[in-house]
Scaffold this motif. Structure first.
Motif, PDB file in Angstrom:
ATOM      1  N   MET A 124     -13.850  -1.677  11.260  1.00 18.09           N
ATOM      2  CA  MET A 124     -13.225  -2.525  12.269  1.00 18.09           C
ATOM      3  C   MET A 124     -13.334  -1.894  13.647  1.00 18.09           C
ATOM      4  O   MET A 124     -13.312  -0.673  13.808  1.00 18.09           O
ATOM      5  N   ASP A 125     -13.459  -2.756  14.666  1.00 13.19           N
ATOM      6  CA  ASP A 125     -13.099  -2.386  16.018  1.00 13.19           C
ATOM      7  C   ASP A 125     -12.361  -3.562  16.651  1.00 13.19           C
ATOM      8  O   ASP A 125     -12.190  -4.608  16.013  1.00 13.19           O
ATOM      9  N   TRP A 126     -11.906  -3.403  17.861  1.00 14.92           N
ATOM     10  CA  TRP A 126     -11.215  -4.512  18.530  1.00 14.92           C
ATOM     11  C   TRP A 126     -11.615  -4.521  20.002  1.00 14.92           C
ATOM     12  O   TRP A 126     -12.089  -3.531  20.550  1.00 14.92           O
ATOM     13  N   SER A 127     -11.410  -5.673  20.622  1.00 14.28           N
ATOM     14  CA  SER A 127     -11.723  -5.830  22.042  1.00 14.28           C
ATOM     15  C   SER A 127     -10.742  -6.817  22.646  1.00 14.28           C
ATOM     16  O   SER A 127     -10.078  -7.579  21.929  1.00 14.28           O
ATOM     17  N   ASP A 128     -10.655  -6.833  23.964  1.00 15.43           N
ATOM     18  CA  ASP A 128      -9.823  -7.840  24.623  1.00 15.43           C
ATOM     19  C   ASP A 128     -10.590  -9.129  24.880  1.00 15.43           C
ATOM     20  O   ASP A 128     -10.044 -10.084  25.433  1.00 15.43           O
ATOM     21  N   THR A 129     -11.862  -9.170  24.502  1.00 13.76           N
ATOM     22  CA  THR A 129     -12.651 -10.407  24.504  1.00 13.76           C
ATOM     23  C   THR A 129     -13.395 -10.493  23.178  1.00 13.76           C
ATOM     24  O   THR A 129     -13.661  -9.459  22.549  1.00 13.76           O
ATOM     25  N   PRO A 130     -13.733 -11.698  22.716  1.00 14.24           N
ATOM     26  CA  PRO A 130     -14.355 -11.813  21.397  1.00 14.24           C
ATOM     27  C   PRO A 130     -15.656 -11.055  21.251  1.00 14.24           C
ATOM     28  O   PRO A 130     -15.978 -10.565  20.156  1.00 14.24           O
ATOM     29  N   THR A 131     -16.447 -10.947  22.321  1.00 15.37           N
ATOM     30  CA  THR A 131     -17.762 -10.333  22.217  1.00 15.37           C
ATOM     31  C   THR A 131     -17.927  -9.132  23.129  1.00 15.37           C
ATOM     32  O   THR A 131     -19.044  -8.625  23.297  1.00 15.37           O
ATOM     33  N   GLY A 144     -23.353  -2.030   9.177  1.00 17.41           N
ATOM     34  CA  GLY A 144     -22.289  -3.028   9.095  1.00 17.41           C
ATOM     35  C   GLY A 144     -22.612  -4.238   9.956  1.00 17.41           C
ATOM     36  O   GLY A 144     -22.886  -4.117  11.145  1.00 17.41           O
ATOM     37  N   ILE A 145     -22.584  -5.411   9.344  1.00 17.40           N
ATOM     38  CA  ILE A 145     -22.871  -6.666  10.029  1.00 17.40           C
ATOM     39  C   ILE A 145     -21.555  -7.320  10.450  1.00 17.40           C
ATOM     40  O   ILE A 145     -20.622  -7.418   9.656  1.00 17.40           O
ATOM     41  N   HIS A 146     -21.472  -7.766  11.695  1.00 15.93           N
ATOM     42  CA  HIS A 146     -20.255  -8.460  12.133  1.00 15.93           C
ATOM     43  C   HIS A 146     -20.084  -9.727  11.306  1.00 15.93           C
ATOM     44  O   HIS A 146     -20.969 -10.581  11.259  1.00 15.93           O
ATOM     45  N   TRP A 147     -18.921  -9.826  10.625  1.00 17.18           N
ATOM     46  CA  TRP A 147     -18.720 -11.004   9.762  1.00 17.18           C
ATOM     47  C   TRP A 147     -17.403 -11.727   9.989  1.00 17.18           C
ATOM     48  O   TRP A 147     -17.216 -12.840   9.505  1.00 17.18           O
ATOM     49  N   TRP A 148     -16.493 -11.157  10.763  1.00 18.46           N
ATOM     50  CA  TRP A 148     -15.196 -11.820  10.949  1.00 18.46           C
ATOM     51  C   TRP A 148     -14.584 -11.350  12.259  1.00 18.46           C
ATOM     52  O   TRP A 148     -14.609 -10.153  12.569  1.00 18.46           O
ATOM     53  N   THR A 149     -14.025 -12.279  13.030  1.00 19.32           N
ATOM     54  CA  THR A 149     -13.193 -11.939  14.187  1.00 19.32           C
ATOM     55  C   THR A 149     -11.841 -12.602  14.002  1.00 19.32           C
ATOM     56  O   THR A 149     -11.761 -13.815  13.806  1.00 19.32           O
ATOM     57  N   GLU A 150     -10.800 -11.791  14.034  1.00 22.15           N
ATOM     58  CA  GLU A 150      -9.433 -12.298  13.943  1.00 22.15           C
ATOM     59  C   GLU A 150      -8.780 -12.111  15.306  1.00 22.15           C
ATOM     60  O   GLU A 150      -8.539 -10.983  15.752  1.00 22.15           O
ATOM     61  N   SER A 151      -8.489 -13.220  15.973  1.00 20.84           N
ATOM     62  CA  SER A 151      -8.006 -13.165  17.351  1.00 20.84           C
ATOM     63  C   SER A 151      -6.502 -13.388  17.427  1.00 20.84           C
ATOM     64  O   SER A 151      -5.953 -14.232  16.719  1.00 20.84           O
ATOM     65  N   ASP A 152      -5.863 -12.625  18.281  1.00 22.85           N
ATOM     66  CA  ASP A 152      -4.443 -12.801  18.590  1.00 22.85           C
ATOM     67  C   ASP A 152      -4.355 -13.224  20.048  1.00 22.85           C
ATOM     68  O   ASP A 152      -4.553 -12.417  20.959  1.00 22.85           O
ATOM     69  N   GLN A 153      -4.082 -14.511  20.256  1.00 20.85           N
ATOM     70  CA  GLN A 153      -4.015 -15.064  21.607  1.00 20.85           C
ATOM     71  C   GLN A 153      -2.673 -15.755  21.846  1.00 20.85           C
ATOM     72  O   GLN A 153      -2.585 -16.695  22.634  1.00 20.85           O
ATOM     73  N   ASP A 154      -1.628 -15.271  21.174  1.00 20.32           N
ATOM     74  CA  ASP A 154      -0.319 -15.897  21.298  1.00 20.32           C
ATOM     75  C   ASP A 154       0.293 -15.703  22.675  1.00 20.32           C
ATOM     76  O   ASP A 154       1.014 -16.569  23.178  1.00 20.32           O
ATOM     77  N   PHE A 208      -3.394  -9.812  27.492  1.00 20.20           N
ATOM     78  CA  PHE A 208      -2.772  -9.272  26.294  1.00 20.20           C
ATOM     79  C   PHE A 208      -3.362  -9.875  25.020  1.00 20.20           C
ATOM     80  O   PHE A 208      -2.812  -9.700  23.943  1.00 20.20           O
ATOM     81  N   HIS A 209      -4.460 -10.597  25.130  1.00 17.28           N
ATOM     82  CA  HIS A 209      -5.157 -11.091  23.952  1.00 17.28           C
ATOM     83  C   HIS A 209      -5.966  -9.957  23.322  1.00 17.28           C
ATOM     84  O   HIS A 209      -6.463  -9.066  24.022  1.00 17.28           O
ATOM     85  N   SER A 210      -6.101  -9.995  21.994  1.00  9.65           N
ATOM     86  CA  SER A 210      -6.909  -8.992  21.306  1.00  9.65           C
ATOM     87  C   SER A 210      -7.724  -9.666  20.217  1.00  9.65           C
ATOM     88  O   SER A 210      -7.341 -10.727  19.687  1.00  9.65           O
ATOM     89  N   HIS A 211      -8.843  -9.057  19.890  1.00 12.17           N
ATOM     90  CA  HIS A 211      -9.778  -9.630  18.932  1.00 12.17           C
ATOM     91  C   HIS A 211     -10.222  -8.522  17.972  1.00 12.17           C
ATOM     92  O   HIS A 211     -10.959  -7.611  18.360  1.00 12.17           O
ATOM     93  N   THR A 212      -9.721  -8.601  16.749  1.00 13.94           N
ATOM     94  CA  THR A 212     -10.090  -7.645  15.714  1.00 13.94           C
ATOM     95  C   THR A 212     -11.403  -8.096  15.085  1.00 13.94           C
ATOM     96  O   THR A 212     -11.510  -9.224  14.602  1.00 13.94           O
ATOM     97  N   ARG A 213     -12.408  -7.207  15.084  1.00  8.10           N
ATOM     98  CA  ARG A 213     -13.733  -7.561  14.598  1.00  8.10           C
ATOM     99  C   ARG A 213     -14.074  -6.698  13.394  1.00  8.10           C
ATOM    100  O   ARG A 213     -13.974  -5.458  13.460  1.00  8.10           O
ATOM    101  N   LEU A 214     -14.459  -7.360  12.322  1.00  8.47           N
ATOM    102  CA  LEU A 214     -14.762  -6.678  11.074  1.00  8.47           C
ATOM    103  C   LEU A 214     -16.259  -6.678  10.823  1.00  8.47           C
ATOM    104  O   LEU A 214     -16.946  -7.669  11.088  1.00  8.47           O
ATOM    105  N   TYR A 215     -16.749  -5.550  10.286  1.00  2.00           N
ATOM    106  CA  TYR A 215     -18.165  -5.353  10.008  1.00  2.00           C
ATOM    107  C   TYR A 215     -18.309  -4.961   8.538  1.00  2.00           C
ATOM    108  O   TYR A 215     -17.510  -4.153   8.028  1.00  2.00           O
ATOM    109  N   ALA A 216     -19.311  -5.507   7.859  1.00  2.00           N
ATOM    110  CA  ALA A 216     -19.450  -5.266   6.423  1.00  2.00           C
ATOM    111  C   ALA A 216     -20.894  -5.009   6.044  1.00  2.00           C
ATOM    112  O   ALA A 216     -21.829  -5.527   6.666  1.00  2.00           O
ATOM    113  N   ASP A 217     -21.068  -4.195   5.025  1.00  2.00           N
ATOM    114  CA  ASP A 217     -22.334  -4.117   4.320  1.00  2.00           C
ATOM    115  C   ASP A 217     -22.051  -4.079   2.821  1.00  2.00           C
ATOM    116  O   ASP A 217     -20.896  -3.975   2.401  1.00  2.00           O
TER     117      ASP A 217
END
Length: 213
Positions: A95-102, A118-128, A134-143
């Motif tokens: 995992m990593d995270w960013s304040d923007t999706p990409t 690891g291939i990017h396969w999921w972004t879980e965004s918190d934009q409440d 203060f938005h964050s985007h958790t990005r998951l990478y998998a192999d």
């Protein structure tokens, strides 16, 4: 559900990794785990009936401070991983995270070096929050790879140092999950009886806390 993949040779200490189809893997996760996204720190509460936590050092010590202690940590991680995954393929997720999706990662980690396929396969965004800052985007990478003892020791050592967080390893049906963290690992088994059996085999690695924490 079948996942299509192709072989890519990695370094000799990492074995062979296979690229995955991120859309198919995301669909499989939603089918198996409709209760929520693949965010590792949530697994303990979402799958409490199949969860057990093992500590990675005697006395519930959190961080290793010598090579002997690193050896204990890696041996405990690998003992449980072998129990779950010997003779099978697994998904390795980082995992990593960013304040923007990409955008670039919000903080530097060794993730790209330790999980290069690891291939990017999921972004879980918190934009409440109404403020985009203060938005964050958790990005998951998998192999996908064949499990062998020691094949992710570099990742596990970084986890033990808290240089990486939210790492998990799962079987290809996403029924068994190992989430290592600094100080131990949360393990989700396919059934409660299976969890009980694994827990009994390593009772000396359990917490004395009444909730198993």
């Amino acid at each position: 559900m079948n996942l299509h993949f192709r072989a890519d040779q990695r370094g000799s200490n990492q074995g062979v990794s296979f690229a995955i189809d991120p859309a198919l893997l995301a669909a499989l996760w939603r089918e198996r785990h409709p209760s929520g996204p693949p965010v590792a720190h949530t697994f303990r509460t979402r799958y409490a009936d199949r969860w057990v936590r093992f500590h990675s050092l005697p006395g519930s010590k959190r961080y290793p401070e010598s090579e002997d202690e690193y050896a204990i940590v890696l041996d405990r991680y690998n003992a449980i991983l072998d129990k779950l995954f010997t003779g099978t393929d697994v998904f390795v997720v980082t995992m990593d995270w960013s304040d923007t999706p990409t955008g670039p990662a919000g903080y530097p980690t060794p993730r790209p070096m330790l999980h290069p396929d690891g291939i990017h396969w999921w972004t879980e965004s918190d934009q409440d929050d109404p403020d985009p800052e203060f938005h964050s985007h958790t990005r998951l990478y998998a192999d996908r790879r064949r499990w062998s003892r020691g094949c992710i020791d570099g990742l596990l050592r970084a986890v033990a140092d808290e240089a990486l967080v939210e790492v998990f390893i799962a079987d290809t049906e996403l029924r068994r999950i190992h989430h290592p963290y600094d100080g131990g690992a949360d393990v989700i088994l396919a059934t409660s009886p299976e969890r009980d059996g694994v827990r009994a085999q390593h009772a000396d690695w359990l917490s004395s806390h009444p909730a198993g924490l």
